[in-house]
Write an enzyme that holds these catalytic residues in place. Structure first.
Site, short mmCIF file in Angstrom:
data_model
loop_
_atom_site.label_atom_id
_atom_site.label_comp_id
_atom_site.label_asym_id
_atom_site.label_seq_id
_atom_site.Cartn_x
_atom_site.Cartn_y
_atom_site.Cartn_z
N GLY A 250 35.58 35.83 49.66
CA GLY A 250 35.36 36.17 48.34
C GLY A 250 33.68 35.68 48.34
CG HIS A 251 31.81 35.80 44.50
ND1 HIS A 251 32.02 36.60 43.24
CD2 HIS A 251 32.10 34.56 44.39
CE1 HIS A 251 32.28 35.63 42.18
NE2 HIS A 251 32.43 34.41 43.08
CG ASN A 252 28.29 33.24 45.40
OD1 ASN A 252 27.41 34.28 45.88
ND2 ASN A 252 28.52 32.90 44.31
CB SER A 270 31.43 29.21 46.39
OG SER A 270 30.51 30.22 45.45
#
Length: 352
Positions: A250-252, A270
Site C-alpha cells: 500500500g501507499h507510503n 504506511s
C-alpha cells in the site's frame, strides 16, 4: 537437465574454478581440470553437471546421482558415490546458486529496439537497452545501459530506470525511480494511485496521491505484484529486498533492505518493515504498523500491532510464536478431552 529451448549453457568451468568461485574445498579422485558444463538437481544431473545436497532427506538421491560433482557439507562427504567430485562447503545451496548463474543463461527473447515499440523522442535510452515489441516509453523517461523492457510494458512520464534492469512483459510503471539490477516480473504494477479516500455522510472523497515509488538496487518483484505510490510521502523498497508473486504494498509503505515477502502478503498503507525481515505467505499487516529489524512472521498471520526487532510471531492476531504454539496445543487437548467426555457420556446413557 537443461532444456535448450529455454536455456543455453554458459562458459564451462573446471572443477578447480568452481571450487575457487564458491570457496568450497575440492576433494576428488578425478582431474581438477575436468569441465563442469551445467547445473541440475541430484536426480536430473548428468556426468557434465554440478549438483548439491541441502537436506539429509535427499541422501538417497545423492548415492544414485550421475553428477560430475556435488556441493555437500562435511557431514555427507563420505556417502558420495565413487567417481563423483565432492565440493565441501558450509552452505551447499548457496554455493550451487552462485555457480549455476555462471553455467546457465536464459535465452534472450529480444535484441535491440523494436520498430513496434512507441518511444517518445525526449526519452533517454543508454547504450545496450533492449525494447521489445509493443512497449511504450513516455516523455522524460531515462533507462540505464543494459536494461531490458519487455513486450507491452508501459513506462510512464518521468520514470527513471537504472542499469541492467529487467522489466517483464505487461509491466506498468509510473511515478517511480528505480535503481540498478532491479527485476520486475510479468504483470507487475508500480506507482498507481493508493487506496485513499475520506468518507463523509454522502460519499467517499478521493485523496489525491502526490508521492512516488523508490525502488533501490537489486530488488526483485514477482509477477502481478502491485506497489502503490505514496499519498504525500514516498513508498520505498530497500536494496536487496525480494518480493514474491501477487503481493500488495500500500501507499507510503517503507520496506527495508534485504527483506523477504512471500506470495499474497498484503501491506496496508504506511507500514514500516525494517531491514532483514521475513513475512510468510498470506501475512496481512494493518496500517501504520512497524515490524522491527530481523523479525519473522509465520504464514497466514495477521499483524495488528508493532512487532519488536528479532521477534518471531504467528497467528491471528499475531503473538510470539511460543505463545501461539502453546495455545494451539491447549485447544487441541481441550478438543480431544471433550470428545472423550462426550463418548463416555454416550456409553453411560446407553447402559441406562
Amino acid at each position: 537437465m537443461i532444456d535448450p529451448r529455454f536455456y543455453k549453457k554458459g562458459k564451462a568451468l573446471t572443477l578447480q574454478e568452481v571450487a575457487d568461485r564458491t570457496g568450497a574445498t575440492l576433494k576428488s579422485k578425478t582431474r581438477k581440470d575436468n569441465l563442469v558444463q551445467g547445473a541440475a538437481p541430484l536426480h536430473l544431473a548428468t556426468p557434465d553437471d554440478v549438483t548439491f545436497l541441502s537436506s539429509p532427506k535427499y541422501t538417497g538421491e545423492l548415492t544414485a546421482s550421475n553428477a560430475l560433482a556435488c556441493f555437500v557439507t562435511e557431514t555427507y562427504e563420505a556417502i558420495a558415490p565413487p567417481g563423483m567430485a565432492v565440493l565441501v562447503c558450509d552452505d551447499p545451496h548457496l554455493a550451487y546458486a552462485t555457480i549455476a548463474s555462471s553455467l546457465v543463461d536464459a535465452r534472450a527473447l529480444w535484441s535491440g529496439v523494436s520498430d513496434d515499440a512507441r518511444i517518445d523522442p525526449s526519452a533517454k535510452l543508454a547504450t545496450g537497452v533492449v525494447v521489445a515489441p509493443g512497449a511504450v516509453i513516455a516523455a522524460g523517461v531515462e533507462i540505464g545501459s543494459g536494461s531490458i523492457i519487455g513486450a507491452n510494458a508501459v513506462i510512464s512520464v518521468g520514470t527513471t530506470i537504472g542499469e541492467a534492469c529487467f522489466i517483464g512483459n505487461n509491466v506498468s510503471i509510473s511515478h517511480s525511480l528505480i535503481g540498478d539490477r532491479v527485476i520486475l516480473h510479468a504483470g507487475v504494477c508500480i506507482g498507481q494511485d493508493g487506496f485513499g479516500f475520506v468518507t463523509d455522510k454522502a460519499r467517499h472523497k478521493k485523496i489525491v496521491q502526490l508521492g512516488r515509488v523508490i525502488i533501490q538496487d537489486d530488488v526483485e518483484i514477482g509477477a502481478n505484484t502491485t506497489v502503490d505510490r505514496g499519498a504525500a510521502d514516498d513508498t520505498v523498497i530497500g536494496a536487496g529486498t525480494k518480493i514474491d508473486n501477487q503481493v500488495h504494498i500500500g501507499h507510503n509503505c517503507r520496506i527495508g533492505r534485504h527483506c523477504l515477502l512471500v506470495g499474497q502478503v498484503g501491506l496496508a498503507g504506511s507500514v514500516t518493515i525494517e531491514d532483514f525481515c521475513v513475512l510468510g505467505g498470506r501475512v496481512a499487516v494493518m496500517e501504520h504498523v512497524t515490524i522491527g529489524k530481523g523479525a519473522q512472521i509465520a504464514g497466514a498471520s495477521g499483524i495488528t500491532k508493532d512487532i519488536p526487532p528479532g521477534a518471531v510471531y504467528a497467528g491471528f492476531p499475531a503473538k510470539p510464536i511460543g505463545d501461539w504454539r502453546r495455545e494451539i496445543a491447549m485447544v487441541t487437548r481441550l478438543g480431544r478431552d471433550s470428545r472423550s467426555q462426550a463418548k463416555n457420556r454416550g456409553k453411560r446413557i446407553a447402559k441406562e
